[in-house]
Structure formats: C-alpha cells, structure tokens
Design a protein around this motif. Structure first.
Motif, mmCIF file in Angstrom:
data_model
loop_
_atom_site.group_PDB
_atom_site.id
_atom_site.type_symbol
_atom_site.label_atom_id
_atom_site.label_comp_id
_atom_site.label_asym_id
_atom_site.label_seq_id
_atom_site.Cartn_x
_atom_site.Cartn_y
_atom_site.Cartn_z
ATOM 1 N N THR B 44 0.835 -1.211 0.000
ATOM 2 C CA THR B 44 0.000 0.000 0.000
ATOM 3 C C THR B 44 0.862 1.251 0.000
ATOM 4 O O THR B 44 0.571 2.230 -0.697
ATOM 5 C CB THR B 44 -0.919 -0.010 1.230
ATOM 6 N N ARG B 48 0.918 4.559 -2.467
ATOM 7 C CA ARG B 48 0.816 5.954 -2.004
ATOM 8 C C ARG B 48 1.966 6.799 -2.513
ATOM 9 O O ARG B 48 1.804 7.995 -2.748
ATOM 10 C CB ARG B 48 0.766 5.992 -0.478
ATOM 11 N N LEU B 51 1.048 7.948 -5.748
ATOM 12 C CA LEU B 51 0.005 8.968 -5.698
ATOM 13 C C LEU B 51 0.556 10.300 -5.178
ATOM 14 O O LEU B 51 -0.205 11.230 -4.918
ATOM 15 C CB LEU B 51 -1.148 8.502 -4.802
ATOM 16 N N MET B 53 1.889 10.946 -2.260
ATOM 17 C CA MET B 53 1.569 11.256 -0.875
ATOM 18 C C MET B 53 2.793 11.286 0.039
ATOM 19 O O MET B 53 2.742 11.857 1.117
ATOM 20 C CB MET B 53 0.579 10.228 -0.332
ATOM 21 N N SER B 72 -0.716 18.314 -7.552
ATOM 22 C CA SER B 72 -1.669 17.252 -7.218
ATOM 23 C C SER B 72 -2.759 17.088 -8.279
ATOM 24 O O SER B 72 -3.182 15.975 -8.572
ATOM 25 C CB SER B 72 -2.281 17.495 -5.833
ATOM 26 N N ALA B 76 -3.347 13.817 -10.680
ATOM 27 C CA ALA B 76 -4.654 13.149 -10.697
ATOM 28 C C ALA B 76 -5.203 13.005 -12.116
ATOM 29 O O ALA B 76 -6.166 12.289 -12.329
ATOM 30 C CB ALA B 76 -5.647 13.915 -9.818
ATOM 31 N N TYR B 81 -7.194 6.160 -8.450
ATOM 32 C CA TYR B 81 -6.949 5.274 -7.315
ATOM 33 C C TYR B 81 -8.264 4.739 -6.767
ATOM 34 O O TYR B 81 -9.249 5.480 -6.657
ATOM 35 C CB TYR B 81 -6.225 6.092 -6.239
ATOM 36 N N PRO B 83 -9.301 2.988 -3.277
ATOM 37 C CA PRO B 83 -8.735 2.612 -1.978
ATOM 38 C C PRO B 83 -9.320 1.310 -1.454
ATOM 39 O O PRO B 83 -10.300 0.788 -1.991
ATOM 40 C CB PRO B 83 -9.128 3.783 -1.077
ATOM 41 N N TYR B 149 -16.912 2.810 -6.823
ATOM 42 C CA TYR B 149 -15.576 3.387 -6.594
ATOM 43 C C TYR B 149 -14.721 3.266 -7.863
ATOM 44 O O TYR B 149 -13.964 4.179 -8.190
ATOM 45 C CB TYR B 149 -14.896 2.678 -5.413
ATOM 46 N N ALA B 153 -13.069 6.290 -10.309
ATOM 47 C CA ALA B 153 -11.685 6.318 -10.786
ATOM 48 C C ALA B 153 -11.661 6.385 -12.305
ATOM 49 O O ALA B 153 -10.835 7.084 -12.895
ATOM 50 C CB ALA B 153 -10.938 5.083 -10.284
#
Lengths: 315, 253
Positions: B44, B48, B51, B53, B72, B76, B81, B83, B149, B153
């Motif tokens: 995970t 991230r 992404l 993060m 950011s 995107a 993503y 989750p 979800y 995305a």
C-alpha cells in the motif's frame, strides 16, 4: 431545491426585519422607540445573525474536516479554547484596538486555532476520527479549558467574575454597531475562504487519501479550513460568548433537505444559521419578558436533547 | 514500448521505520500487473508513493514524470486510485460521488461541463452502475459499492489506475465480477492497471504479470506461470507450498 432556498431566504429576511420589532418596548409608537430600534435592537439582531452564521458554518467545516457529523465547535472544545483566549485577554490584555479589531477576538481566534489543532492531532494520533475518540478528546479538552477559565475567575474581583459568567452564558446585549461590524469582518473573511473550498470539502468527506488521489491539495485545504473555522468561532465566542449547539443543529437540519453536497449545503447553513440564532435570541428576550435570558441558554436547552437524539440514532 | 510506470530504487522511512528499501520495476503501457506479498511488505505504501503522498527517495515516474512533487491536480489526471476501505459517514449520492472523479479537470467555481457529464455517464455505463445513480453509497452492497468506486476512478480518465485490494472482503461472485470489470477496463479503455492483491490465486489468474514484494524490496517480477512454483513462493511466504495442479491461464476463460 429552488423553492427550499426561496423559503430559507424569506426566513432569514423575516428574522432580520421582524425580530428588531419584538421586545418589551413598542419601538413603532414609543417616542424613545426609534432610538432603541437603531441603537439596541438592530445591532443586537445583526450580531445574533452573524454569530449564528459563524458558528453554524464552523460546525459544517469541522464535520467535513473530521468526517464526523458530531464534530462541532462545542464538542471539539474549540469554543472552550476561544473562550479561554478571550477571557485571558479580558483579564490581562490591554483594551487594544487594532484597525478597529478588538484584541479579545484575536485572542479568541488564537485560542480556537490552538485547540482545534490539539484535538485534531490527538484524534489523528489515535489513527481515526471515530465518534468515541473525538468526543472523548473533546470532553477532556473542554474540562481542562473550563478549569483554566474557573481559575481565572477565582483570581478576579467579584464584579469582573460576574461579567465573565454572564458572558460565558452567551448573549447579544450590544450597544451600537461596533460589535456587529467587528464580527462581520471576521465572519466575511471566513465565509469567503470557505466558499472557495466547497468542492474540496465534498472530497474530504470521502477520506483524505482518496481526496488527495483525486487531486485535492489536502494539506493546504485543511490549513485554510482550520483557519477560517477558527476565525469565525473565535470572533463569535469573543463577542457573544460560547453559544452551544448551533454548529451541531443547523448543519444537520440543512443536510436533511440539501444532502451532503457543500455547494448546496453551505448557502443553506449560512441562511438558516443566521435566522436560527435570531429566533433563539428573540425567544430569549420575549419568553419571560421583561426579564431577558441569554440566548445561549435557549440553544443549549434545544441542543442538549438534539445531540443525545443524534447520538442514540447513530449507534 | 514506453513504460507507464518506472520505479527505480524507491526507499521510504515512516516515523524512523524503513518501509520500502529499494523497490524497482517497470510497467508497460496497457499492462495489467498485480503486486503481491506478505502483510507489511510495503504494498500500500508503494501505491501511495505513486500517488504523490510521500516524499520517497529514489525515482518513481508515471509517464516519465516524477510523482514526488508533482502538482496534485496534474498527477490526478495521470493516475486514479481505488482505496481499500470505504468508510463515509455522510450520505452521498452515487452520481455525485462519481462526478468527484472529475475534480482535477474542474476549476474552483465553474460547474461541471458537458465533457464531465459525458465522462461520468461512460464510467457508469462501463461499470454497470447507472441504475444506482440516485441512490446513496450506504444503501449499496459491498460489491456494488466497489464498482461505484471503480466508476469514480474511471471518470478521472487517467492512463494509469491503481487499486488497493479491489476484491478483498467481497463474496466469490462479486470478486469475479470486479476482476472481470478490471480486465474489461484494461482491454477496452487501454488503462494500465496496477493492483495490490492479497489473493495469490486471483492475482495469478487475472494479471499479465506479478510483482512480489517482501520486506520493502522487489523479490520477484514475472509471469504468473513463473511465480507459481514452490521455490519462489516458499521464499516469499516462508511456508511450504504443495503444488497439486496446474493453474489455467487467464486467456482460456
């Protein structure tokens, strides 16, 4: 949706126009009436309206930041922090006026900001914003802050103590337009920042990780929201005392008819927050006339049972 | 073939604990790759990093641009993503949620444009979730919610899609539906897919390639057939594996 907003706009306008007329003096026919209307009633209703907007909007912001419908200025202890800041200023601070802004409201803002960062840090440290963690952290912080306020009262002379206690009950006894203008400066800045972040607040509801992955600059958004909510709570508490539960009830009621989309929720919260506070203050002034109760008593009497009902409904 | 994802010696410490200790692999455009590995391997965390993060050491690029320090919104538009957990306390309508996927294309005060609405409609149609558009997320079952979800995305219209355990916690039927949906997105939309998968069988069955992480390092990268051998598996999971039958490759389904 348009009809609902039309009703809300009418309600706010009605509150702003009708409530200055209500009270123990008939302002339309009494010879002193005009004076009372302009120097006491209008400033008071305006102050209540602005404080309602500030506290209800702060509640909505905290609910998005903590992703929890029970997060409010009161439950998180932010009002308590603002109260401590303002009390400290009242006790020790000089009667300073910076470009027309009182020191108490700035101290209130700093107290609010410090508290919300502390509670946020605590909740985050425990990895999660579950209702249990948030409420317990809020309770502990609140108790701690109120003991500090009590300590300050203990060392004040009786007159000062009485003034502090009346202020802590929360009310809008103001003379002239200085207070509402001051409050308006803080509230309008807070509202403008928040208005730019309605989409980001929607995304924060889905979690910080996902909001970040969708392109939200999470850190900057959070900082701006913490700033604007602390600004509004700090000023409202410094001028009017920690009026409880408005930040809980108003966003919750609004969500029932606008849903969770902040682009619709936020304007509804502004309109209802203002009107709700004016109505509560109107009740406080007229229910036991000629005795005037502090408006904070009314909001607490309504809000306490409301909060318990929400809590029971949730679990 | 250009690489969609290039990871070169990525290392990351969180609170003084090394989580990633030098992960390296490349993923080509349009590949469907699963990451497997024991708990705590850094799966995970690696997603991230991609992404944007964390500020990791080393290099992690998506379509040639470093993820760390990427704007950011711009990132995107490159990578979407899904989750692992879905906990939303507030009632959100499915349509509004999928529309949130359009965030990187919208400016602060402008409303959604025609192309945003079209992207949402396409996403709802591909995932078969159009029928739920007016319902709130909370009223959906776990499998339905996962498809919503994925739809959100998809509405982001990115060349790369990252998923964290997309089928864990679902019953067998919904697991299969979700994996088939991802395969379809991979084939029809040409999206490069990188999914963390806890389930070895499912990873082997559905992906073109498998990357195994252990203790924050790349242990293995290759086809499912190469991985499903006692030797690599025993190194990976430190337990004995007994091979009973040959797994059918995904193309035979």
């Amino acid at each position: 949706m348009k009809l609902k907003f039309a009703i809300l706009i009418l309600l706010s306008l009605a509150a702003l126009i009708v409530f200055p007329m209500l009270g123990s003096t008939d302002v339309l026919h009494d010879p002193m009436g005009r004076e009372i209307l302009m120097k006491l009633r209008f400033p008071r209703v305006l102050t209540a309206f602005l404080a309602g907007i500030a506290l209800a909007s702060s509640g909505m912001i905290f609910q998005a930041l903590f992703r929890n419908p029970l997060a409010t200025p009161d439950t998180l202890g932010v009002s308590g922090g603002a109260a401590l800041g303002a009390t400290l200023w009242m006790r020790f601070g000089a009667p300073l006026l910076l470009i027309g802004v009182t020191g108490a409201s700035i101290a209130g803002f700093l107290g609010a900001l410090g508290t919300v960062l502390l509670v946020y840090g605590l909740a985050r440290f425990k990895s999660g914003f579950s209702s249990a963690t948030l409420l317990l952290a809020g309770v502990a912080v609140n108790l701690f802050l109120s003991s500090l306020i009590l300590l300050m009262q203990y060392f004040s002379d009786p007159g000062e103590t009485f003034r502090m206690i009346r202020w802590l009950m929360g009310g809008f006894s103001v003379v002239g337009f200085a207070t509402p203008v001051n409050l308006a400066v803080f509230t309008v800045i807070g509202l403008m920042i928040t208005a730019l972040l309605t989409r980001e607040m929607n995304l924060l509801l889905t979690g910080e990780e996902l909001a970040g992955a969708r392109g939200v600059n999470v850190d900057r958004t959070k900082k701006m929201l913490f700033f604007s909510a602390s600004l509004m709570t700090g000023a409202a508490v410094a001028f009017c005392g920690p009026i409880a539960f408005v930040g809980l009830m108003v966003p919750h009621i609004c969500r029932q008819f606008t849903g969770s989309d902040h682009r619709k929720l936020f304007p509804a919260v502004i309109l209802l927050g203002g009107a709700f506070m004016v109505i509560c203050d109107g009740l406080a002034r007229t229910l036991l006339a000629p005795v005037e109760m502090p408006a904070g008593l009314i909001t607490s009497l309504l809000g306490g049972p409301f909060f318990l009902w929400l809590l029971l409904k949730k679990s | 073939m250009n690489n969609a994802i290039q990871i070169n010696d990525v290392a990351l410490e969180l609170n003084g604990t090394p989580i990633l200790r030098g992960v390296s692999f490349d993923i080509g455009q349009g590949e469907y790759v699963s990451i497997i590995g024991p708990n705590g391997a850094g799966k995970t965390t690696l997603l991230r990093c991609l992404l944007g993060m964390y500020s990791y050491n080393g290099s992690a690029r998506i379509n040639g641009t470093e993820c760390r320090g990427y704007d950011s919104r711009a990132l995107a538009r490159q990578v979407s993503y899904v989750p692992q957990t879905h906990d939303i306390e507030f009632p959100l309508a499915v349509y509004d949620f999928v529309m949130m996927g359009r965030y990187p294309y919208l400016s602060a005060l402008s409303p959604a444009q025609k192309q945003d609405e079209e992207a949402v409609e396409r996403a709802l149609q591909i995932t078969g979730t159009g029928q739920f558009r007016n319902r709130t997320l909370r009223t959906l079952s776990g499998g339905e919610r996962q498809k919503v979800y994925i739809a959100a995305a998809l509405a982001q219209e990115t060349p790369v899609m990252l998923l964290d355990e997309p089928a864990t916690f679902l019953d067998w039927r919904h697991q299969t539906e979700v994996m088939k949906l991802l395969k379809k997105i991979n084939a029809e939309c040409g999206a490069t897919i990188l999914a963390v998968n806890h389930d070895l069988n499912s990873a082997a069955h559905w992906s073109d390639r498998i990357i195994a992480l252990k203790n924050g390092k790349t242990l293995f990268s290759g086809t499912p057939q190469e991985l499903i051998q006692p030797a690599p598996l025993e190194t990976l999971f430190e337990t004995a594996f007994v091979r009973k039958e040959t797994l059918a490759p995904a193309s035979e389904q």
